[in-house]
Design a protein around this motif. Structure first.
Motif, PDB file in Angstrom:
ATOM      1  N   PRO A  18      81.831  15.954-100.466  1.00  0.00           N
ATOM      2  CA  PRO A  18      82.753  14.619-100.965  1.00  0.00           C
ATOM      3  C   PRO A  18      82.414  13.343-100.586  1.00  0.00           C
ATOM      4  CG  PRO A  18      84.132  16.510-100.249  1.00  0.00           C
ATOM      5  CD  PRO A  18      82.794  16.997 -99.881  1.00  0.00           C
ATOM      6  N   ALA A  19      81.603  13.080 -99.344  1.00  0.00           N
ATOM      7  CA  ALA A  19      81.163  11.943 -98.897  1.00  0.00           C
ATOM      8  C   ALA A  19      79.848  11.642 -99.595  1.00  0.00           C
ATOM      9  CB  ALA A  19      80.697  12.111 -97.360  1.00  0.00           C
ATOM     10  N   ALA A  20      78.929  12.532 -99.833  1.00  0.00           N
ATOM     11  CA  ALA A  20      77.944  12.156-100.761  1.00  0.00           C
ATOM     12  C   ALA A  20      78.336  11.907-102.168  1.00  0.00           C
ATOM     13  CB  ALA A  20      76.784  13.344-100.930  1.00  0.00           C
ATOM     14  N   THR A  33      84.874   2.857-102.447  1.00  0.00           N
ATOM     15  CA  THR A  33      85.216   3.870-101.998  1.00  0.00           C
ATOM     16  C   THR A  33      85.851   3.764-100.447  1.00  0.00           C
ATOM     17  OG1 THR A  33      83.151   4.504-101.541  1.00  0.00           O
ATOM     18  CG2 THR A  33      83.954   5.204-103.436  1.00  0.00           C
ATOM     19  N   ASP A  34      86.782   4.750 -99.857  1.00  0.00           N
ATOM     20  CA  ASP A  34      87.046   4.951 -98.655  1.00  0.00           C
ATOM     21  C   ASP A  34      87.403   6.253 -98.405  1.00  0.00           C
ATOM     22  OD1 ASP A  34      89.657   5.998 -99.995  1.00  0.00           O
ATOM     23  OD2 ASP A  34      90.679   4.055 -99.628  1.00  0.00           O
ATOM     24  N   GLN A  35      88.157   6.768 -97.200  1.00  0.00           N
ATOM     25  CA  GLN A  35      88.141   8.252 -96.819  1.00  0.00           C
ATOM     26  C   GLN A  35      88.709   9.127 -97.862  1.00  0.00           C
ATOM     27  OE1 GLN A  35      90.339   7.652 -93.354  1.00  0.00           O
ATOM     28  NE2 GLN A  35      92.048   8.618 -94.321  1.00  0.00           N
ATOM     29  N   TRP A  36      89.719   8.260 -98.774  1.00  0.00           N
ATOM     30  CA  TRP A  36      90.245   9.210 -99.795  1.00  0.00           C
ATOM     31  C   TRP A  36      89.512   9.033-101.157  1.00  0.00           C
ATOM     32  CZ3 TRP A  36      93.252  11.750 -96.965  1.00  0.00           C
ATOM     33  CH2 TRP A  36      93.993  11.316 -95.839  1.00  0.00           C
ATOM     34  N   GLY A  37      88.714   8.244-101.456  1.00  0.00           N
ATOM     35  CA  GLY A  37      88.164   8.182-102.690  1.00  0.00           C
ATOM     36  C   GLY A  37      88.011   6.700-103.186  1.00  0.00           C
ATOM     37  N   SER A  38      88.640   6.416-104.266  1.00  0.00           N
ATOM     38  CA  SER A  38      89.040   4.981-104.798  1.00  0.00           C
ATOM     39  C   SER A  38      90.066   4.794-105.419  1.00  0.00           C
ATOM     40  CB  SER A  38      87.812   4.949-105.889  1.00  0.00           C
ATOM     41  OG  SER A  38      87.711   3.479-106.385  1.00  0.00           O
ATOM     42  N   THR A  39      90.630   3.802-105.161  1.00  0.00           N
ATOM     43  CA  THR A  39      92.071   3.565-106.123  1.00  0.00           C
ATOM     44  C   THR A  39      91.901   2.347-106.951  1.00  0.00           C
ATOM     45  OG1 THR A  39      93.055   3.833-103.969  1.00  0.00           O
ATOM     46  CG2 THR A  39      94.562   2.669-105.446  1.00  0.00           C
ATOM     47  N   THR A  52      96.070   4.108-109.678  1.00  0.00           N
ATOM     48  CA  THR A  52      95.319   5.574-109.905  1.00  0.00           C
ATOM     49  C   THR A  52      94.265   6.058-108.932  1.00  0.00           C
ATOM     50  OG1 THR A  52      95.928   5.175-112.373  1.00  0.00           O
ATOM     51  CG2 THR A  52      94.370   6.774-111.791  1.00  0.00           C
ATOM     52  N   GLN A  53      94.580   7.266-108.277  1.00  0.00           N
ATOM     53  CA  GLN A  53      93.483   7.467-107.204  1.00  0.00           C
ATOM     54  C   GLN A  53      92.336   8.495-107.727  1.00  0.00           C
ATOM     55  OE1 GLN A  53      93.612   6.332-104.012  1.00  0.00           O
ATOM     56  NE2 GLN A  53      91.802   7.629-103.738  1.00  0.00           N
ATOM     57  N   TRP A  54      91.283   8.190-107.426  1.00  0.00           N
ATOM     58  CA  TRP A  54      90.319   9.133-107.951  1.00  0.00           C
ATOM     59  C   TRP A  54      89.601   9.743-106.550  1.00  0.00           C
ATOM     60  CZ3 TRP A  54      85.014   8.806-105.870  1.00  0.00           C
ATOM     61  CH2 TRP A  54      84.238   9.408-106.523  1.00  0.00           C
ATOM     62  N   SER A  55      89.748  11.101-106.249  1.00  0.00           N
ATOM     63  CA  SER A  55      89.348  11.580-105.110  1.00  0.00           C
ATOM     64  C   SER A  55      88.531  12.935-105.222  1.00  0.00           C
ATOM     65  CB  SER A  55      90.640  12.116-104.325  1.00  0.00           C
ATOM     66  OG  SER A  55      91.268  10.918-103.915  1.00  0.00           O
ATOM     67  N   PRO A  56      87.287  12.825-104.812  1.00  0.00           N
ATOM     68  CA  PRO A  56      86.344  14.206-104.640  1.00  0.00           C
ATOM     69  C   PRO A  56      87.055  14.868-103.210  1.00  0.00           C
ATOM     70  CG  PRO A  56      85.067  12.456-103.922  1.00  0.00           C
ATOM     71  CD  PRO A  56      86.370  11.944-104.519  1.00  0.00           C
ATOM     72  N   MET A  57      87.078  16.180-103.518  1.00  0.00           N
ATOM     73  CA  MET A  57      87.811  17.019-102.223  1.00  0.00           C
ATOM     74  C   MET A  57      86.912  18.106-102.001  1.00  0.00           C
ATOM     75  SD  MET A  57      91.763  16.931-103.276  1.00  0.00           S
ATOM     76  CE  MET A  57      92.596  17.281-101.819  1.00  0.00           C
ATOM     77  N   ASN A  58      86.796  18.599-100.612  1.00  0.00           N
ATOM     78  CA  ASN A  58      86.188  19.747-100.155  1.00  0.00           C
ATOM     79  C   ASN A  58      86.203  20.825-101.422  1.00  0.00           C
ATOM     80  OD1 ASN A  58      84.819  18.794 -97.940  1.00  0.00           O
ATOM     81  ND2 ASN A  58      86.656  19.135 -96.805  1.00  0.00           N
ATOM     82  N   GLU A  59      85.336  21.722-101.561  1.00  0.00           N
ATOM     83  CA  GLU A  59      85.389  22.620-102.617  1.00  0.00           C
ATOM     84  C   GLU A  59      86.054  23.835-101.977  1.00  0.00           C
ATOM     85  OE1 GLU A  59      81.345  24.310-103.564  1.00  0.00           O
ATOM     86  OE2 GLU A  59      80.762  24.399-101.304  1.00  0.00           O
ATOM     87  N   ASP A  60      86.433  23.921-100.828  1.00  0.00           N
ATOM     88  CA  ASP A  60      87.249  24.815-100.357  1.00  0.00           C
ATOM     89  C   ASP A  60      88.475  24.464-100.014  1.00  0.00           C
ATOM     90  OD1 ASP A  60      86.696  23.409 -98.299  1.00  0.00           O
ATOM     91  OD2 ASP A  60      86.093  24.903 -96.578  1.00  0.00           O
ATOM     92  N   THR A  61      88.996  23.541-100.680  1.00  0.00           N
ATOM     93  CA  THR A  61      90.320  23.138-100.527  1.00  0.00           C
ATOM     94  C   THR A  61      91.480  24.054-101.358  1.00  0.00           C
ATOM     95  OG1 THR A  61      91.972  21.313-100.846  1.00  0.00           O
ATOM     96  CG2 THR A  61      90.519  21.528-102.547  1.00  0.00           C
TER      97      THR A  61
END
Length: 129
Positions: A18-20, A33-39, A52-61
Motif C-alpha cells: 500500500p505505501a508504494a 496522500t497520507d497514511q490512509w490514502g487520499s481524501t 470521498t476517501q481513496w485507500s489502498p489496504m494490505n492484501e491480507d486485510t
C-alpha cells in the motif's frame, strides 16, 4: 422516502504494498496522500463540504470479510439506521452492527455478487475541525 445513497464515500482496494501504491499515485497522478490514502473534497447540491476517501489496504486485510473480493466501495447515505432496517426488510444481507465514530456511522451489507458494501452516514465537518 429519504434518499438512500447520496454519493461515493470511499474506494478501498487490496495492494501488495500500500505505501508504494500511495507513493506511485502521489508521484504520477498528483494525489495528496497520507497514511490512509487520499481524501477528495467536493460540494453536494446544497453546497455542503463532502469527502470521498481513496485507500489502498494490505492484501491480507480482513476488513472486507465475508467478501473475498479485492475491493470494497463505501457509499454515503442518509439515516443509516432506517436504511439498514429497510434493506433488511427487503431481504438484503446486513453484516455486523452499526459502528459510530466522531466522523459518522457505518454499516455493511452484501450485494448479490458477494461484494461487501460499506454504508456511511457521514459527519464531514469532523474532518474540517
Amino acid at each position: 422516502m429519504k434518499k438512500r445513497v447520496t454519493g461515493i464515500g470511499g474506494i478501498f482496494f487490496k495492494a501488495k504494498d500500500p505505501a508504494a501504491v500511495k507513493n506511485w499515485y502521489s508521484t504520477h497522478l498528483g494525489l495528496d496522500t497520507d497514511q490512509w490514502g487520499s481524501t477528495f473534497w467536493w460540494k453536494d447540491a446544497e453546497g455542503n463540504d463532502c469527502s470521498t476517501q481513496w485507500s489502498p489496504m494490505n492484501e491480507d486485510t480482513e476488513y472486507y470479510k465475508p467478501s473475498s473480493k479485492q475491493f470494497m466501495i463505501n457509499y454515503r447515505v442518509e439515516d443509516l439506521e432506517e436504511l439498514l432496517k429497510t434493506l433488511k426488510a427487503e431481504g438484503v444481507q446486513v453484516i455486523g452492527d452499526i459502528e459510530s465514530y466522531d466522523y459518522g456511522k457505518f454499516g455493511w451489507i452484501m450485494d448479490p455478487e458477494g461484494n461487501k458494501i460499506e454504508l456511511w452516514e457521514p459527519k464531514d465537518k469532523a474532518f474540517l475541525e
